[in-house]
Design a protein around this motif. Structure first.
Motif, PDB file in Angstrom:
ATOM      1  N   SER A  53      36.228  84.439 -12.472  1.00 42.09           N
ATOM      2  CA  SER A  53      36.458  83.043 -12.830  1.00 42.09           C
ATOM      3  C   SER A  53      35.150  82.265 -12.795  1.00 42.09           C
ATOM      4  N   SER A  54      34.298  82.567 -11.811  1.00 46.12           N
ATOM      5  CA  SER A  54      33.015  81.870 -11.688  1.00 46.12           C
ATOM      6  C   SER A  54      32.133  82.104 -12.907  1.00 46.12           C
ATOM      7  N   VAL A  55      32.135  83.334 -13.404  1.00 44.90           N
ATOM      8  CA  VAL A  55      31.301  83.670 -14.549  1.00 44.90           C
ATOM      9  C   VAL A  55      31.919  83.151 -15.850  1.00 44.90           C
ATOM     10  N   ALA A  56      33.252  83.239 -15.942  1.00 43.55           N
ATOM     11  CA  ALA A  56      33.912  82.949 -17.203  1.00 43.55           C
ATOM     12  C   ALA A  56      34.039  81.464 -17.515  1.00 43.55           C
ATOM     13  N   VAL A 105      40.761  85.190 -14.479  1.00 42.97           N
ATOM     14  CA  VAL A 105      40.249  84.961 -15.833  1.00 42.97           C
ATOM     15  C   VAL A 105      41.148  83.978 -16.580  1.00 42.97           C
ATOM     16  N   GLY A 106      42.458  84.111 -16.398  1.00 42.30           N
ATOM     17  CA  GLY A 106      43.375  83.173 -17.026  1.00 42.30           C
ATOM     18  C   GLY A 106      43.142  81.749 -16.564  1.00 42.30           C
ATOM     19  N   VAL A 107      42.966  81.582 -15.266  1.00 40.63           N
ATOM     20  CA  VAL A 107      42.681  80.261 -14.714  1.00 40.63           C
ATOM     21  C   VAL A 107      41.348  79.737 -15.246  1.00 40.63           C
ATOM     22  N   ALA A 108      40.367  80.639 -15.361  1.00 43.03           N
ATOM     23  CA  ALA A 108      39.051  80.251 -15.873  1.00 43.03           C
ATOM     24  C   ALA A 108      39.129  79.744 -17.300  1.00 43.03           C
TER      25      ALA A 108
END
Length: 403
Positions: A53-56, A105-108
């Motif tokens: 999430s941090s990267v995306a 990833v979805g949250v990102a």
């Protein structure tokens, strides 16, 4: 569609997504009890939800600044729910990490585009953005109750039931997206003019990182810490996590109200100062008073939350998606990177010793906010043209009471 209805739908949809961020921490005690995971192991699960999430999120933010991608809202909502739903199905630690990462990833993908859509639907209103942020806070608060109600009755094998909010949230955003598409087809302009203040945005981002470390650190371990302090009661742990999350809803509403009287930077600065004392109370004050300090910590940490989102957008008015991806996503997710370190220290010493350094984090946020200016609020491009091409007037800062 009336603005209030659009923001309400987006706020509820936001809750349906952020319930999965809260669900990760809420599942930690069940992973410990049912699978005998160590503190370091459950910290790794929190890390899995955070690192991708941090990267995306900044990547999605940059993409949404280039192209409108409203379809991301329903898709990312479903993805966030599916990952958590599958996390308890397999006993494999590797698969659990993978499913939680999929949810991350979805949250990102959701946050940068949803913040852009919310800004368009709200017409740039700071108070409306506060209500949008409130939805996410309520999602966090609901997570421990939802997880406990489902998993405590039948174990981790029932986690597929946790996909229900994702299905609801993916449907709720559709009327708002159709309305914005109609506006676009009519040629309505919502673009804003203004100058980017990158230096202030960097300071703001660092302050949000510090806030994230303390909040995610507490959300990961406060349930286990409360169980230790209350003689091993599982209900005590769930109650502590619920108080931590529900206080965020109170803080968001209070933050919007206070920002109507004072400017956003001043309100945020004082909130972080209060947080220093309240986090110290969580760590060191014995007995049931723990819940009082958990509540105070949550309120104080969430008063600046929605204000920081609009501050970031106003510091980077030409890159609203990027600003949203960082303030709503990257800086929040980075807090999860500190959780494994806290877990390792807790395994080697005690939870109290591991949580004590968190007291310094809001103090650092307070120091960073001391040098931040209240930014000018960008005006719609069409409004700027009405000022007889007077660009200086178009960029005049708004009074604190104007938000």
């Amino acid at each position: 569609m009336p603005r209030n209805r659009a923001i309400t739908l987006l706020s509820v949809g936001h809750a349906c997504v952020d319930v999965y961020q809260g669900a990760v921490a809420a599942l930690v005690p069940f992973f410990v009890a049912e699978r005998a995971y160590s503190y370091a192991a459950v910290s790794g699960i929190v890390l899995a939800a955070s690192v991708l999430s941090s990267v995306a999120q900044p990547v999605f933010g940059v993409l949404t600044d280039r192209w409108a991608m409203p379809w991301l809202l329903p898709l990312s909502t479903v993805l966030g729910g599916v990952g958590i739903a599958l996390s308890g199905v397999s006993g494999s630690y590797g698969l659990t990490l993978a499913f939680v990462a999929v949810s991350g990833v979805g949250v990102a993908a959701y946050h940068p585009e949803s913040a852009r859509v919310a800004r368009l639907a709200s017409g740039g209103s700071h108070s409306a953005m506060g209500w949008f942020s409130l939805g996410g806070n309520l999602g966090f608060a609901t997570a421990p109750l939802m997880v406990s109600a489902v998993v405590a009755t039948g174990g981790l094998r029932l986690t597929p039931l946790l996909a229900v909010p994702a299905l609801v949230g993916s449907v709720l955003c559709l009327p708002v997206l159709r309305e914005l598409e109609r506006r676009r087809s009519r040629g309505s302009s919502t673009a804003a003019v203004g100058r980017d203040d990158k230096a202030s945005f960097v300071k703001l981002s660092l302050a949000v990182v510090c806030r994230s470390i303390v909040f995610i650190g507490l959300s990961t371990f406060v349930s286990l810490y409360a169980q230790q302090r209350m003689d091993g009661s599982g209900a005590a742990g769930t109650a502590a996590l619920f108080v931590l999350y529900i206080g965020g809803a109170v803080g968001s509403v209070l933050g919007g109200s206070l920002a109507g009287r004072w400017d956003r930077v001043t309100v945020s600065r004082w909130s972080y100062l209060v947080s220093v004392a309240s986090v110290a109370g969580v760590v060191f004050v014995p007995g049931p008073a723990l819940y009082v300090f958990v509540a105070l910590t949550s309120v104080a940490l969430y008063v600046p939350f929605s204000l920081q989102v609009t501050l970031g957008q106003d510091y980077l008015p030409t890159r609203v998606g990027t600003a949203s991806g960082i303030t709503l996503g990257l800086t929040v997710s980075i807090g999860g990177l500190a959780s494994p370190l806290i877990g390792r220290v807790a395994d080697a010493t005690s939870l109290r010793t591991a949580l004590a350094p968190l007291i310094l984090m809001p103090a650092l946020s307070w120091l960073l906010f001391r040098s931040l200016p209240e930014p000018a609020v960008p005006q719609p491009r069409e409004a700027a043209h009405r000022k007889d091409d007077d660009s200086d007037a178009a960029l005049a800062p708004a009074r604190p009471g104007d938000h």
